[in-house]
Design a protein around this motif. Structure first.
Motif, PDB file in Angstrom:
ATOM      1  N   UNK A   1      24.771   2.029  23.660  1.00 42.93           N
ATOM      2  CA  UNK A   1      26.016   2.406  24.323  1.00 42.93           C
ATOM      3  C   UNK A   1      26.891   1.187  24.584  1.00 42.93           C
ATOM      4  N   UNK A   2      26.266   0.088  24.991  1.00 52.74           N
ATOM      5  CA  UNK A   2      27.034  -1.129  25.249  1.00 52.74           C
ATOM      6  C   UNK A   2      27.680  -1.651  23.973  1.00 52.74           C
ATOM      7  N   UNK A   3      26.947  -1.618  22.861  1.00 50.61           N
ATOM      8  CA  UNK A   3      27.481  -2.106  21.584  1.00 50.61           C
ATOM      9  C   UNK A   3      28.599  -1.201  21.072  1.00 50.61           C
ATOM     10  N   UNK A   4      28.434   0.105  21.206  1.00 49.40           N
ATOM     11  CA  UNK A   4      29.472   1.040  20.761  1.00 49.40           C
ATOM     12  C   UNK A   4      30.741   0.855  21.581  1.00 49.40           C
ATOM     13  N   UNK A   5      30.588   0.697  22.883  1.00 43.59           N
ATOM     14  CA  UNK A   5      31.753   0.476  23.746  1.00 43.59           C
ATOM     15  C   UNK A   5      32.458  -0.836  23.382  1.00 43.59           C
TER      16      UNK A   5
END
Length: 443
Positions: free
Chosen positions: A153-157
């Motif tokens: 989720x952090x990488x996608x954001x």
């Protein structure tokens, strides 16, 4: 205020907005709902209600949650937000999952978890994610699973941020932060239609835009028509409507026969996460009509023939083409609605097209599009097994609890489509048909 489909919740919301605007020359009333097409329909009805009262109409803003957030974001930050479409968010999540070596979760699960939990609550760290409630997400996730998912989720954001893209929850969150501390609010009262489909970020934003006061917020909705958002505790966000709600029991839109059949799809009592109950039994309709037609067709040709005959009968009774709606579960089945309408000699138009609603054209679309609309005659087609409920959603279920939630929302979606009909309803599918058709026919 609650009530099953057709009991006049929208009418009450319209009259409340108009009354608030009439009562105070300094009023700034917001009438809002989940989609811009429905907001535009509300605006047209409001124009009729306030005909000859230009000063009253000028005190009322009508907009969808997203349109409202877009405009207020521009006012607060001097630029328009660039919002990533759902497919782009999904692609970012899939790419991040592959890069992180997390391959045990489906694309649909990743998108749902990000949208309904991480993004909705604007979670910024793995510690916060571990403690964030997953209300409405029936599949269980332990601390280790959340720790494993967080880098995805952090990488996608981060990937979306690098492209200058935002999500709608992030836009709602920015507007909330910009207006929550302001003493002067943009509205004096807010009236919300279809409130059951409010999500966490939308409700937070509306609370930030309204002044303190017991009557600043008014909600009209039906838990049985929740199809867009998972349930969550309103009380946890400071909105407690327990003991302050009224249930409407007289159905003005749908015939007794159609309402009675559709009511069999849902339980007699639905509870929200704060313990508030909505009793669905005891509703009455003010007029009768023919019973719903239920067709179990041997093949698509037979289904189409039944649909053509249904449309012809409706037309013979004086029902205009624009008073007919034809709906299917997803875009994959949309051609079946189109063939039926064209076979009847009429022009089909999708609800997203500019020609939607024009005289002489039959609106076609997915079941989700039917939300908030009404027609004298409705066709719900392609109600096949593995189409309704949608097999793809079932395949993505993480556990039995998740499966129960999928069946519940699929039933509610079907209920919404069936209750768009005033006088005539045709429900058809190809054998083997959806199990939901049996429920329509139960005594």
């Amino acid at each position: 205020m609650s009530g099953s489909a057709g009991t006049g919740k929208t009418v009450v919301a319209l009259h409340r907005a108009a009354r608030l605007a009439r009562a105070d020359v300094g009023a700034k009333v917001l009438l809002t709902t989940f989609s811009q097409p429905l907001a535009e329909a509300l605006s047209r009805k409001l124009a009729v209600l306030t005909a000859g009262e230009a000063e009253v109409r000028a005190r009322i803003t009508v907009a969808s949650w997203e349109r409202l957030a877009d405009e207020l974001y521009q006012l607060a930050f001097g630029r328009r937000p660039r919002v990533a479409p759902s497919d782009q968010v999904r692609a970012a999540l899939v790419a991040a999952a592959q890069a992180q070596g997390v391959g045990t979760f489906s694309d649909r699960f990743l998108l749902g978890e990000f949208t309904q939990v991480v993004d909705a609550w604007q979670v910024e760290s793995v510690e916060a994610y571990t403690g964030t409630p997953r209300s409405g997400r029936k599949s269980r996730l332990g601390a280790r699973q959340r720790e494993r998912l967080w880098p995805v989720f952090a990488a996608a954001r981060a990937a979306l941020n690098e492209q200058g893209l935002m999500t709608w929850p992030k836009v709602f969150g920015a507007v909330t932060a910009a207006y929550s501390e302001r003493a002067a609010k943009p509205f004096t009262q807010i009236v919300v239609d279809e409130a059951q489909d409010l999500g966490v970020p939308e409700l937070r934003m509306l609370c930030a835009l309204a002044p303190d006061g017991a009557d600043a917020l008014f909600f009209a909705g039906d838990l049985g028509q929740r199809i867009f958002q998972p349930p969550f505790s309103w009380k946890a966000l400071g909105v407690d409507v327990r003991g302050r709600s009224t249930t409407l029991k007289v159905n003005y839109r749908t015939s007794h026969q159609i309402r009675e059949a559709a009511d069999r799809l849902l339980p007699g009592v639905i509870r929200d996460m704060d313990g508030r109950e909505e009793a669905r039994r005891g509703t009455i309709s003010v007029f009768d009509g023919p019973p719903p037609e239920i067709v179990r067709a041997a093949d698509q040709g037979t289904e189409t023939a039944a649909a053509i005959a249904f449309i012809a009968a409706a037309r013979a009774d004086g029902i205009g083409a624009e008073e007919i709606g034809a709906f299917v579960r997803s875009r994959a089945q949309l051609d079946r609605a189109r063939r039926a309408v064209e076979g009847a000699g009429l022009v089909p138009v999708e609800g997203t097209d500019p020609g939607a609603g024009k005289e002489g054209r039959v609106l076609i679309g997915t079941l989700h599009l039917a939300k908030g609309l009404e027609f004298k005659a409705v066709l719900v087609l392609a109600c096949d097994d593995q189409v309704l409920p949608l097999q793809q959603r079932i395949d993505d279920a993480m556990d039995e609890a998740d499966l129960d939630e999928i069946y519940e929302t699929e039933r509610q979606l079907f209920y919404v489509a069936c209750t768009r009909a005033r006088d005539r309803l045709l429900v058809a599918g190809v054998l083997p048909v959806s199990e939901f058709l049996d429920d329509l026919e139960k005594d």
